[in-house]
Enzyme design. Structure first.
Site, PDB file in Angstrom:
ATOM      1  N   GLY A 357     -51.042 -31.076  20.566  1.00  0.00           N
ATOM      2  CA  GLY A 357     -51.107 -30.829  22.002  1.00  0.00           C
ATOM      3  C   GLY A 357     -51.709 -29.470  22.284  1.00  0.00           C
ATOM      4  O   GLY A 357     -51.918 -28.688  21.366  1.00  0.00           O
ATOM      5  N   PRO A 358     -51.954 -29.168  23.558  1.00  0.00           N
ATOM      6  CA  PRO A 358     -52.575 -27.907  23.930  1.00  0.00           C
ATOM      7  C   PRO A 358     -51.687 -26.708  23.593  1.00  0.00           C
ATOM      8  O   PRO A 358     -50.494 -26.882  23.330  1.00  0.00           O
ATOM      9  CB  PRO A 358     -52.742 -28.023  25.443  1.00  0.00           C
ATOM     10  CG  PRO A 358     -52.313 -29.381  25.818  1.00  0.00           C
ATOM     11  CD  PRO A 358     -51.649 -30.034  24.694  1.00  0.00           C
ATOM     12  N   PRO A 359     -52.235 -25.496  23.606  1.00  0.00           N
ATOM     13  CA  PRO A 359     -51.432 -24.314  23.255  1.00  0.00           C
ATOM     14  C   PRO A 359     -50.318 -24.073  24.261  1.00  0.00           C
ATOM     15  O   PRO A 359     -50.438 -24.447  25.424  1.00  0.00           O
ATOM     16  CB  PRO A 359     -52.450 -23.160  23.326  1.00  0.00           C
ATOM     17  CG  PRO A 359     -53.786 -23.771  23.470  1.00  0.00           C
ATOM     18  CD  PRO A 359     -53.626 -25.162  23.937  1.00  0.00           C
ATOM     19  N   GLY A 360     -49.248 -23.457  23.775  1.00  0.00           N
ATOM     20  CA  GLY A 360     -48.154 -23.047  24.651  1.00  0.00           C
ATOM     21  C   GLY A 360     -47.285 -24.182  25.147  1.00  0.00           C
ATOM     22  O   GLY A 360     -46.506 -24.047  26.076  1.00  0.00           O
ATOM     23  N   GLY A 362     -45.068 -25.734  23.278  1.00  0.00           N
ATOM     24  CA  GLY A 362     -43.777 -25.735  22.602  1.00  0.00           C
ATOM     25  C   GLY A 362     -43.791 -26.313  21.193  1.00  0.00           C
ATOM     26  O   GLY A 362     -42.728 -26.599  20.634  1.00  0.00           O
ATOM     27  N   LYS A 363     -44.970 -26.464  20.603  1.00  0.00           N
ATOM     28  CA  LYS A 363     -45.035 -27.058  19.256  1.00  0.00           C
ATOM     29  C   LYS A 363     -44.302 -26.188  18.238  1.00  0.00           C
ATOM     30  O   LYS A 363     -43.472 -26.670  17.475  1.00  0.00           O
ATOM     31  CB  LYS A 363     -46.505 -27.230  18.824  1.00  0.00           C
ATOM     32  CG  LYS A 363     -47.298 -28.115  19.746  1.00  0.00           C
ATOM     33  CD  LYS A 363     -48.709 -28.309  19.269  1.00  0.00           C
ATOM     34  CE  LYS A 363     -49.574 -27.072  19.312  1.00  0.00           C
ATOM     35  NZ  LYS A 363     -49.862 -26.558  20.654  1.00  0.00           N
ATOM     36  N   THR A 364     -44.618 -24.890  18.281  1.00  0.00           N
ATOM     37  CA  THR A 364     -44.007 -23.989  17.306  1.00  0.00           C
ATOM     38  C   THR A 364     -42.503 -23.904  17.513  1.00  0.00           C
ATOM     39  O   THR A 364     -41.737 -23.942  16.558  1.00  0.00           O
ATOM     40  CB  THR A 364     -44.613 -22.574  17.443  1.00  0.00           C
ATOM     41  OG1 THR A 364     -45.988 -22.719  17.725  1.00  0.00           O
ATOM     42  CG2 THR A 364     -44.426 -21.784  16.200  1.00  0.00           C
ATOM     43  N   SER A 680     -66.786 -39.378  29.740  1.00  0.00           N
ATOM     44  CA  SER A 680     -66.058 -39.746  30.953  1.00  0.00           C
ATOM     45  C   SER A 680     -66.625 -39.141  32.237  1.00  0.00           C
ATOM     46  O   SER A 680     -66.121 -39.370  33.320  1.00  0.00           O
ATOM     47  CB  SER A 680     -64.580 -39.392  30.808  1.00  0.00           C
ATOM     48  OG  SER A 680     -64.449 -38.002  30.766  1.00  0.00           O
ATOM     49  N   LYS A 723     -55.410 -35.602  33.317  1.00  0.00           N
ATOM     50  CA  LYS A 723     -56.458 -35.493  34.329  1.00  0.00           C
ATOM     51  C   LYS A 723     -55.886 -35.656  35.737  1.00  0.00           C
ATOM     52  O   LYS A 723     -56.194 -34.873  36.643  1.00  0.00           O
ATOM     53  CB  LYS A 723     -57.515 -36.566  34.098  1.00  0.00           C
ATOM     54  CG  LYS A 723     -58.413 -36.273  32.895  1.00  0.00           C
ATOM     55  CD  LYS A 723     -59.368 -37.429  32.650  1.00  0.00           C
ATOM     56  CE  LYS A 723     -60.349 -37.113  31.559  1.00  0.00           C
ATOM     57  NZ  LYS A 723     -61.185 -38.278  31.248  1.00  0.00           N
TER      58      LYS A 723
HETATM   59  P1  ADP Z   1     -47.367 -23.836  20.870  1.00  0.00           P
HETATM   60  O1  ADP Z   1     -46.862 -23.717  19.500  1.00  0.00           O
HETATM   61  O2  ADP Z   1     -47.495 -25.256  21.323  1.00  0.00           O
HETATM   62  O3  ADP Z   1     -48.590 -23.042  21.153  1.00  0.00           O
HETATM   63  P2  ADP Z   1     -45.020 -22.342  21.563  1.00  0.00           P
HETATM   64  O4  ADP Z   1     -44.031 -23.101  20.763  1.00  0.00           O
HETATM   65  O5  ADP Z   1     -45.476 -21.025  21.039  1.00  0.00           O
HETATM   66  O6  ADP Z   1     -46.265 -23.264  21.848  1.00  0.00           O
HETATM   67  O7  ADP Z   1     -44.430 -22.179  23.036  1.00  0.00           O
HETATM   68  C1  ADP Z   1     -44.700 -21.075  23.876  1.00  0.00           C
HETATM   69  C2  ADP Z   1     -43.422 -20.652  24.549  1.00  0.00           C
HETATM   70  O8  ADP Z   1     -42.989 -21.612  25.476  1.00  0.00           O
HETATM   71  C3  ADP Z   1     -42.280 -20.444  23.601  1.00  0.00           C
HETATM   72  O9  ADP Z   1     -41.559 -19.326  23.971  1.00  0.00           O
HETATM   73  C4  ADP Z   1     -41.437 -21.684  23.782  1.00  0.00           C
HETATM   74  O10 ADP Z   1     -40.099 -21.447  23.514  1.00  0.00           O
HETATM   75  C5  ADP Z   1     -41.659 -22.012  25.249  1.00  0.00           C
HETATM   76  N1  ADP Z   1     -41.564 -23.456  25.524  1.00  0.00           N
HETATM   77  C6  ADP Z   1     -42.532 -24.377  25.418  1.00  0.00           C
HETATM   78  N2  ADP Z   1     -42.094 -25.606  25.763  1.00  0.00           N
HETATM   79  C7  ADP Z   1     -40.807 -25.460  26.105  1.00  0.00           C
HETATM   80  C8  ADP Z   1     -39.796 -26.371  26.567  1.00  0.00           C
HETATM   81  N3  ADP Z   1     -40.036 -27.677  26.724  1.00  0.00           N
HETATM   82  N4  ADP Z   1     -38.569 -25.890  26.808  1.00  0.00           N
HETATM   83  C9  ADP Z   1     -38.314 -24.566  26.637  1.00  0.00           C
HETATM   84  N5  ADP Z   1     -39.203 -23.668  26.231  1.00  0.00           N
HETATM   85  C10 ADP Z   1     -40.446 -24.083  25.960  1.00  0.00           C
END
Ligand code: ADP
Length: 773
Positions: A357-360, A362-364, A680, A723
């Site tokens: 998925g896109p950055p930020g 919550g993957k990490t 698209s 989208k």
């Molecule tokens: P990614 O790895 O996808 O780039 P991160 O895991 O670094 O994203 O997430 C960025 C921030 O957003 C982190 O501090 C994370 O805890 C928070 N975050 C993302 N999704 C959620 C969620 N569903 N609930 C709570 N916090 C979230």
């Protein structure tokens, strides 16, 4: 001879110690006792026959009648051989079974009165039963002979070929080394079925004993080997120490002690010990000594054989996931399934999750929660921009500044051999001339190979199979397919403004307050302020920038409080601009006036869905087509299809049919530096072209997406959820989507569905009707 024997019922008797003779069996025994030697010698002088009978106890030196079994064999002496020390080797062949009626001791020899008895009774037997027994005996005999590799193969095949119960009995019985008492029992029994049954039982017991013996031997051999080896290694060390007797040796000695204690296979241990030998011989200040020392220290710092061994509690896992993350219902469900499989089978291999998925998004942080739920150590390995195989697998230690690769470094950092390793941004692995890191990665992830992973620096194999690997990717399309094949994809969708609001309120704000040492009473961020930050200061699929903005608020507030300028701070929507500067984005980026040649397209990029305006200008010219705005090949093709299609419908929209020779057409997608591609935008281009050429305006509150064919059909597209969400966020009223995407509406958020009007287009005509004024 046979005749002779029939007349005579008296034979010189030989008492056998620990052996039993059978009719037809050729055997030899050593005669050492005086009475035995006499019996043999006198028999040879006479008719050459003796009565062979086993004694019940082997220890008895001078057996009398009561010490002997009754049933024995009359045998013919074939050969005698005098050996030194008054021993005579006697070769005999059993003739017939005989029962002793009396035994007389002549002083220097024993004489036996015997009665001939048949070897086999004539009673009939059940053929089938015999057949079954024959097979059983053969099977056991085969297992039995496997313990004696020296038994000739011909013997085994001769036995295996035997189908006659009597012959089989004899072949097996004469060639097996079973206890003499059992052999006596077999001699006394005359019924062939019972004889075979007994034989099978005795032989099976023998096999069991042999198996046990083997096992015990193996164990003692191993313990001796290990003991001796350690002794030898220590002894060797002692000698070196005596010769050199200084501190360095102490150091080498210590290293050796540690290596000996390491939970590692013998081969690797030997290799490491050899390195200490080399180290001991090198001057301590030499470069090479330094290299070896560094090598051994690194190897010793790895968690050989160290495991966390925790059990997963499903309830706890669910609580952890729910507490730490808002929403993501489907993702959590998939992860709980994954954990459930792990609970049932902790040794399961080859299960690798890829969070995409896109950055930020919550993957990490989801990965970190999974590690917590599994009770494993968590280590993140960033793969972004890794282009050298050595990054993954290390450099050979002879290379200047060599180090282990990132995987082994992660293991060291974890301190256990079963951590959860997050391979972040696996889609950013690049390959070039320095080697292909993805093939090394493949080895890391392949459950068949990773139990003996070889890092170039570490050299000895390390078991990675107990580690749990989770990968993340922004764009799944960039993951090399052999890697992708090994992973189970879990896609994380982008967040709606609503979701972002909850994440900010429940997670990001408390977290940032904590990190900045603020209490909830000291800084309050009002709900409408959160909404404003989301709308005017961030444009993203995830919440990373949102978190940064909140952090920035916290920092500024903390300073104010620390400076004594305020005690409590409350931020409302109207204050946000004061704190964060002027709005970075407007809520409505799309064109807000109906214009000619400007159409809102819907696109799906790495940061989620966006509304991407497309502009077309038609000027007097010679039919050139100019395309700008970093459009990819597929988009350029869409442009050509659009031009051709517009020619075919020129009449309908009052367009000059010859436009493609008289006009220059310029197609542009703003934000020119951002690469865009994909089919698209077909409908968007066509609409913009028709508008530009016919000089008719396009509605600014309409956005569209769809691939096109030359004949004007609209084909389905991907990323509908993202989208349409972008359209909703930017205040679009109506979206035109391909009719075949109708089923995907299910994934679209309710807020989006309730606020947007959807037009399902089958052909370009449907699109143009709804967009062009
Ligand atoms: P990614 O790895 O996808 O780039 P991160 O895991 O670094 O994203 O997430 C960025 C921030 O957003 C982190 O501090 C994370 O805890 C928070 N975050 C993302 N999704 C959620 C969620 N569903 N609930 C709570 N916090 C979230």
């Amino acid at each position: 001879m046979e005749q002779n024997n029939k007349k005579s019922n008296t034979f010189y008797a030989v008492a056998l110690k620990g052996m039993v003779a059978y009719p037809k069996m050729v055997m030899h025994f050593d005669a050492a006792r005086e009475k035995t030697i006499n019996a043999v010698e006198r028999a040879v002088k006479g008719d050459g026959y003796v009565f062979l009978v086993a004694q019940e106890e082997i220890e008895v030196e001078k057996p009398t009648e009561k010490d002997l079994f009754k049933v024995g064999v009359v045998a013919e002496i074939k050969q005698i051989l005098k050996l030194p020390d008054n021993v005579v080797k006697v070769l005999v062949e059993g003739m017939y079974r005989a029962e002793m009626t009396s035994l007389t001791d002549e002083g220097d020899v024993l004489l036996a009165q015997v009665k001939r008895v048949p070897t086999y009774s004539r009673s009939k037997y059940n053929e089938l039963e015999a057949e079954a027994l024959v097979r059983t005996v053969k099977d056991i005999f085969e297992r039995y002979t496997s313990f004696f590799p020296k038994i000739p193969r011909e013997l085994l095949s001769a036995v295996m070929a035997q189908s006659n119960p009597v012959k089989l009995f004899e072949a097996v019985c004469f060639n097996s080394n079973i206890n003499y008492r059992d052999k006596q029992t077999l001699l006394e029994e005359t019924n062939i079925i019972r004889k075979l049954t007994l034989l099978a039982t005795f032989l099976a017991a023998e096999v069991e004993i042999l198996e046990l013996e083997n096992e015990i031997n193996e164990q003692t051999r191993m313990s001796i080997d290990k003991g001796q080896r350690e002794f030898y290694l220590r002894e060797q060390m002692r000698i070196i120490q005596e010769q050199l007797g200084d501190d360095e040796v102490d150091e080498v000695y210590e290293l050796r002690e540690k290596i000996i204690k390491l939970k590692i296979d013998e081969k690797s241990r030997d290799k490491l010990i050899r390195e200490t030998d080399r180290l001991a011989k090198l001057p301590s200040a030499s470069q090479e000594a330094f290299v070896i020392k560094n090598y051994l220290d690194t190897v010793l710092s790895l968690p050989w054989g160290k495991y966390t061994k925790t059990k997963i509690s499903m309830d706890k896992a669910e609580t952890i996931l729910d507490d730490e993350h808002y929403g993501l219902k489907k993702v959590k469900e998939r992860i709980l399934e994954f954990l459930a499989v792990h609970t049932l089978n902790p040794d399961i291999k080859g299960q690798i999750i890829c969070l995409a998925g896109p950055p930020g998004i919550g993957k990490t942080s989801i990965a970190r929660s999974i590690a917590k739920a599994m009770g494993r150590k968590y280590v993140r390995v960033s793969l972004g921009g890794v282009r050298d195989e050595a990054d993954i697998r290390g450099h050979r230690k002879t290379y200047v500044g060599a180090m282990p690769g990132r995987i082994m470094a992660a293991m060291e950092q974890a301190g256990t051999a079963d951590p959860m390793i997050l391979l972040d941004e696996i889609d950013k692995l690049c390959s070039d001339i320095k080697g292909d890191p993805s093939s090394a990665m493949l080895e890391v992830l392949d459950s068949e190979q990773n139990c003996a992973f070889r890092d170039h620096f570490i050299e000895v194999p390390f078991d990675l199979s107990k580690a749990v690997f989770i990968t993340t990717a922004n764009d799944v399309g960039n993951i090399p397919s052999p890697l992708l094949d090994r992973m189970e994809l879990i896609e994380l969708p982008s967040y709606t403004a609503e979701e972002k609001f909850h994440i900010a309120k429940d997670h990001l704000i408390p977290k940032q307050l904590g990190e900045h040492g603020l209490k909830g009473t000291q800084l309050k961020i009002a709900d409408d302020a959160i909404d404003d930050i989301i709308a005017y200061y961030t444009r993203e699929a995830g919440v990373r920038n949102l978190e940064r903005r909140i952090a920035s608020l916290c920092r500024k507030a903390a300073k104010k409080i620390a400076d004594g300028d305020a005690k409590r701070i409350s931020i409302k929507a109207k204050d946000v601009e004061k704190w964060l500067g002027v709005h970075k984005y407007t809520r409505d980026l799309s064109s807000d006036k109906d214009q000619v040649g400007v159409v809102n397209g819907l696109a799906w990029t790495a940061v989620g869905g966006t509304v991407m305006p497309l502009e077309v200008l038609a000027l007097e010219g010679t039919g050139k087509i100019e395309i700008t705005g970093s459009l990819g090949d597929v988009m350029k093709e869409s442009a050509k299809i659009a031009v051709t299609y517009v020619r075919s419908i020129a009449d309908k929209y009052g367009i000059d049919k010859e436009f493609f020779t008289k006009k220059d057409i310029h197609i542009h997608a703003p934000e020119g530096a951002v690469p865009k591609d994909g089919p698209s935008a077909g409908v968007t281009m066509t609409t913009a072209l028709v508008s530009a050429l016919s000089d008719r305006k396009v509605r600014s509150d309409v956005a569209m997406t769809g691939e096109i064919t030359l004949h004007g059909k609209v084909l389905p597209i991907g990323g509908l959820r993202e989208k349409t969400m972008a359209a909703y966020k930017l205040g679009i009223k109506k979206v035109i989507i391909p009719i075949d995407n109708k089923p995907d509406l299910e994934e679209v958020d309710d807020a989006v569905k309730n606020n947007l009007e959807f037009v399902f287009a089958e052909t370009l005509t449907n699109v143009l009707e709804n967009a062009i004024i």
